[in-house]
Write a protein that holds these residues in place. Structure first.
Motif, PDB file in Angstrom:
ATOM      1  N   ALA A 305       0.832  -1.200   0.000  1.00  0.00           N
ATOM      2  CA  ALA A 305       0.000   0.000   0.000  1.00  0.00           C
ATOM      3  C   ALA A 305       0.873   1.259   0.000  1.00  0.00           C
ATOM      4  CB  ALA A 305      -0.929  -0.005   1.224  1.00  0.00           C
ATOM      5  N   PHE A 306       1.952   1.217   0.744  1.00  0.00           N
ATOM      6  CA  PHE A 306       2.874   2.357   0.787  1.00  0.00           C
ATOM      7  C   PHE A 306       3.471   2.595  -0.596  1.00  0.00           C
ATOM      8  CE2 PHE A 306       6.683   4.749   1.869  1.00  0.00           C
ATOM      9  CZ  PHE A 306       6.279   5.532   2.937  1.00  0.00           C
ATOM     10  N   ALA A 307       3.880   1.502  -1.231  1.00  0.00           N
ATOM     11  CA  ALA A 307       4.449   1.609  -2.572  1.00  0.00           C
ATOM     12  C   ALA A 307       3.423   2.184  -3.548  1.00  0.00           C
ATOM     13  CB  ALA A 307       4.918   0.236  -3.046  1.00  0.00           C
ATOM     14  N   ARG A 308       2.178   1.729  -3.407  1.00  0.00           N
ATOM     15  CA  ARG A 308       1.111   2.176  -4.298  1.00  0.00           C
ATOM     16  C   ARG A 308       0.899   3.690  -4.166  1.00  0.00           C
ATOM     17  NH1 ARG A 308      -0.437   0.867  -8.713  1.00  0.00           N
ATOM     18  NH2 ARG A 308      -0.418  -1.317  -8.094  1.00  0.00           N
ATOM     19  N   GLN A 309       0.969   4.171  -2.925  1.00  0.00           N
ATOM     20  CA  GLN A 309       0.783   5.608  -2.718  1.00  0.00           C
ATOM     21  C   GLN A 309       1.883   6.420  -3.390  1.00  0.00           C
ATOM     22  OE1 GLN A 309       0.487   5.130   1.403  1.00  0.00           O
ATOM     23  NE2 GLN A 309      -1.734   5.225   1.440  1.00  0.00           N
ATOM     24  N   LEU A 310       3.112   5.901  -3.351  1.00  0.00           N
ATOM     25  CA  LEU A 310       4.208   6.599  -4.028  1.00  0.00           C
ATOM     26  C   LEU A 310       3.997   6.561  -5.538  1.00  0.00           C
ATOM     27  CD1 LEU A 310       7.289   5.330  -1.978  1.00  0.00           C
ATOM     28  CD2 LEU A 310       6.292   7.609  -1.923  1.00  0.00           C
ATOM     29  N   LEU A 311       3.652   5.384  -6.042  1.00  0.00           N
ATOM     30  CA  LEU A 311       3.432   5.228  -7.483  1.00  0.00           C
ATOM     31  C   LEU A 311       2.344   6.164  -7.980  1.00  0.00           C
ATOM     32  CD1 LEU A 311       3.436   1.407  -8.305  1.00  0.00           C
ATOM     33  CD2 LEU A 311       5.039   3.160  -9.111  1.00  0.00           C
ATOM     34  N   ASP A 312       1.264   6.245  -7.203  1.00  0.00           N
ATOM     35  CA  ASP A 312       0.138   7.093  -7.587  1.00  0.00           C
ATOM     36  C   ASP A 312       0.550   8.555  -7.685  1.00  0.00           C
ATOM     37  OD1 ASP A 312      -1.486   4.938  -7.776  1.00  0.00           O
ATOM     38  OD2 ASP A 312      -2.528   5.261  -5.858  1.00  0.00           O
ATOM     39  N   ARG A 313       1.590   8.928  -6.951  1.00  0.00           N
ATOM     40  CA  ARG A 313       2.082  10.310  -7.022  1.00  0.00           C
ATOM     41  C   ARG A 313       3.233  10.449  -8.016  1.00  0.00           C
ATOM     42  NH1 ARG A 313      -0.100   9.652  -2.259  1.00  0.00           N
ATOM     43  NH2 ARG A 313      -1.429  11.364  -1.607  1.00  0.00           N
ATOM     44  N   GLY A 314       3.477   9.398  -8.787  1.00  0.00           N
ATOM     45  CA  GLY A 314       4.488   9.482  -9.844  1.00  0.00           C
ATOM     46  C   GLY A 314       5.907   9.235  -9.359  1.00  0.00           C
ATOM     47  N   THR A 315       6.056   8.671  -8.162  1.00  0.00           N
ATOM     48  CA  THR A 315       7.397   8.374  -7.649  1.00  0.00           C
ATOM     49  C   THR A 315       7.753   6.930  -8.004  1.00  0.00           C
ATOM     50  OG1 THR A 315       7.032   9.882  -5.807  1.00  0.00           O
ATOM     51  CG2 THR A 315       8.798   8.277  -5.542  1.00  0.00           C
ATOM     52  N   GLY A 354      18.924  -4.254  -4.662  1.00  0.00           N
ATOM     53  CA  GLY A 354      17.675  -3.581  -4.965  1.00  0.00           C
ATOM     54  C   GLY A 354      17.300  -3.741  -6.418  1.00  0.00           C
ATOM     55  N   LYS A 355      17.315  -4.939  -6.882  1.00  0.00           N
ATOM     56  CA  LYS A 355      16.998  -5.173  -8.282  1.00  0.00           C
ATOM     57  C   LYS A 355      15.637  -4.589  -8.627  1.00  0.00           C
ATOM     58  CE  LYS A 355      20.208  -5.817  -8.781  1.00  0.00           C
ATOM     59  NZ  LYS A 355      20.599  -6.022  -7.432  1.00  0.00           N
ATOM     60  N   ALA A 356      15.614  -3.838  -9.682  1.00  0.00           N
ATOM     61  CA  ALA A 356      14.347  -3.270 -10.105  1.00  0.00           C
ATOM     62  C   ALA A 356      13.432  -4.386 -10.573  1.00  0.00           C
ATOM     63  CB  ALA A 356      14.605  -2.288 -11.237  1.00  0.00           C
ATOM     64  N   ARG A 357      12.220  -4.341 -10.158  1.00  0.00           N
ATOM     65  CA  ARG A 357      11.292  -5.362 -10.609  1.00  0.00           C
ATOM     66  C   ARG A 357      10.364  -4.765 -11.637  1.00  0.00           C
ATOM     67  NH1 ARG A 357       8.854  -8.068  -5.507  1.00  0.00           N
ATOM     68  NH2 ARG A 357       7.320  -6.541  -6.097  1.00  0.00           N
ATOM     69  N   LYS A 358      10.067  -5.566 -12.615  1.00  0.00           N
ATOM     70  CA  LYS A 358       9.229  -5.024 -13.684  1.00  0.00           C
ATOM     71  C   LYS A 358       7.771  -5.009 -13.253  1.00  0.00           C
ATOM     72  CE  LYS A 358      12.396  -6.243 -17.309  1.00  0.00           C
ATOM     73  NZ  LYS A 358      13.156  -7.376 -16.766  1.00  0.00           N
ATOM     74  N   SER A 359       7.401  -5.973 -12.461  1.00  0.00           N
ATOM     75  CA  SER A 359       6.010  -6.013 -12.015  1.00  0.00           C
ATOM     76  C   SER A 359       5.793  -4.906 -10.971  1.00  0.00           C
ATOM     77  CB  SER A 359       5.731  -7.357 -11.386  1.00  0.00           C
ATOM     78  OG  SER A 359       6.623  -7.580 -10.315  1.00  0.00           O
ATOM     79  N   PRO A 360       4.562  -4.448 -10.853  1.00  0.00           N
ATOM     80  CA  PRO A 360       4.297  -3.455  -9.809  1.00  0.00           C
ATOM     81  C   PRO A 360       4.512  -4.098  -8.453  1.00  0.00           C
ATOM     82  CG  PRO A 360       2.259  -4.142 -10.885  1.00  0.00           C
ATOM     83  CD  PRO A 360       3.382  -4.793 -11.615  1.00  0.00           C
ATOM     84  N   PRO A 361       4.895  -3.288  -7.469  1.00  0.00           N
ATOM     85  CA  PRO A 361       5.152  -3.867  -6.155  1.00  0.00           C
ATOM     86  C   PRO A 361       3.879  -4.499  -5.594  1.00  0.00           C
ATOM     87  CG  PRO A 361       5.140  -1.474  -6.078  1.00  0.00           C
ATOM     88  CD  PRO A 361       5.059  -1.864  -7.511  1.00  0.00           C
ATOM     89  N   GLY A 362       4.038  -5.355  -4.672  1.00  0.00           N
ATOM     90  CA  GLY A 362       2.846  -5.953  -4.079  1.00  0.00           C
ATOM     91  C   GLY A 362       3.128  -7.311  -3.479  1.00  0.00           C
ATOM     92  N   ASP A 363       4.191  -7.970  -3.956  1.00  0.00           N
ATOM     93  CA  ASP A 363       4.465  -9.281  -3.393  1.00  0.00           C
ATOM     94  C   ASP A 363       5.765  -9.273  -2.609  1.00  0.00           C
ATOM     95  OD1 ASP A 363       5.851  -8.764  -5.676  1.00  0.00           O
ATOM     96  OD2 ASP A 363       5.955 -10.845  -6.306  1.00  0.00           O
TER      97      ASP A 363
END
Ligand code: SAH
Length: 364
Positions: A305-315, A354-363
């Motif tokens: 949820a924290f990640a989603r909030q950042l994503l929603d703000r374009g971070t 900190g490998k970048a993951r292509k999928s959106p965070p969540g798991d």
């Protein structure tokens, strides 16, 4: 005893000249060390037999591996012991095509971050560039022939508090005579020593800089990362902007999530506006609980949820995936298990690369 690791080609050439040897021997030594992982001169078969014998008596032995823990995913954690009894941890992390070597820059740490185990006993001592090179060499032996094509200075210690040796190590990581990696594949992580960031910008190779933010406001960061009292967020973010400008490299941030401490929706909002224009990417690290401190890891849904909030703000954000839980547990565990006197590292049992993951965070 001469430690031939951690020296530039010119320094090795000077040393060899003092032994009456031609300068090109320095190139030969560097090839053995950095390309082939050999530091024992008796095995350097393109040197004259007589010189091999002579150097063998002069050159320091590799560091001892006290303990080794292997994870099912191919990651390996080593506890290395130095001649003075100091022990440090380093980790080999499996990623898609190769490995990341995560090295410690100090034994113990003076920074005293609230949730970090490596600071609990204070600073034991700085590591030399030779000892940092030695960690990569020891890890590479565990890689089973696969390339170690990333190096992250994210193990125990604060690398910018050990600036000269860290700079030397970064040069040997990226230089053509050394490990030869692109500066993009080398990351230095700091808790925010502003003068060190500026020095790195002007003197270092343009490696990836990662800052350990962990809080979106000064009062909270003062508590979690005490160096913030000396270099508060405004100064730190200005230094990040400067680094990005000077090197052309995007600066990344780490943000350890601790339940009820820095994981609220308003923290995400503030973090997003704080970092805009200064930080290109945020790596969320679910906290790894350590003994003697009350911090808890948030539930996976809270991290998502924290990640989603950042994503929603374009971070831009990723969640650090845990390193093989089978060897995980708290950092410094190896050291503790070995009963070593010296301090180990405070590495979280998480992937420092900190490998970048292509999928959106969540798991996460
Ligand atoms: N001193 C440097 C590098 C070493 S720590 C720095 O502060 O960046 C590497 C990362 O691990 C830092 O982001 C640090 O805050 C984080 N870390 C330390 N203890 C942790 C813990 N218990 N759980 C999760 N991450 C932790």
């Amino acid at each position: 005893m001469m430690d031939i690791r951690g020296r530039s080609r010119d320094e090795l050439a000077d040393w060899l000249a003092s032994l009456g040897e031609p300068p090109y021997r320095a190139r030969q030594l560097m090839r053995w060390i950095y390309r082939l992982g050999v530091v024992d001169p008796s095995a350097m078969t393109d040197l004259p037999r007589e010189l091999r014998a002579r150097l063998t008596g002069l050159v320091q032995r590799p560091d001892a591996v006290l303990q080794r823990l292997a994870a099912a995913d191919g990651s390996v954690k080593l506890l290395l012991a130095y001649g003075d009894g100091v022990a440090v941890e380093c980790v080999l992390l499996r990623h898609g095509y190769g490995y990341t070597a995560c090295v410690s820059s100090q034994a113990g740490c003076a920074m005293g971050c609230a949730f970090c185990q490596s600071g609990q006993a204070g600073l034991i001592r700085d590591l030399t560039a030779a000892e940092m090179v030695g960690q990569v060499l020891a890890l590479r032996q565990q890689a089973g022939g696969r390339p170690v094509n990333r190096i992250v200075v994210m193990g125990g210690g604060e690398p910018l508090a050990n600036l000269d040796h860290s700079l030397r190590f970064l040069r040997l990581s990226t230089g053509s005579g050394g490990f030869g990696l692109s500066p993009r594949r080398v990351t230095l992580s700091t808790c925010g020593l502003v003068p060190g960031i500026l020095a790195l910008a002007s003197q270092g190779p343009p490696v990836t800089l990662s800052v350990s933010l962990h809080a979106p406001t000064d009062p909270l960061r003062d508590q979690l990362v005490p160096i913030n009292r000396r270099y508060p967020l405004a100064q730190l973010l200005a230094a990040c902007r400067h680094y990005a400008q000077a090197t052309g490299r995007r600066v990344t941030a780490e943000y350890v999530l601790a339940q009820g401490v820095n994981d609220r929706p308003e923290d995400a909002r503030r973090l997003s506006s704080l970092t805009r224009g200064a930080i290109g990417h945020i790596n969320l690290i679910p906290l790894n609980p350590i003994p003697g401190a009350d911090f808890k890891r948030p539930r996976d849904e809270a991290v998502a949820a924290f990640a989603r909030q950042l994503l929603d703000r374009g971070t831009a954000v990723t969640i650090r995936r845990p390193l093989g839980r089978d060897i995980g547990g708290a950092c410094g565990q190896l050291r503790a298990a070995a009963g070593a006197v010296a301090e180990g590292t405070g590495r979280p049992a998480a992937e420092p690369g900190g490998k970048a993951r292509k999928s959106p965070p969540g798991d996460g």
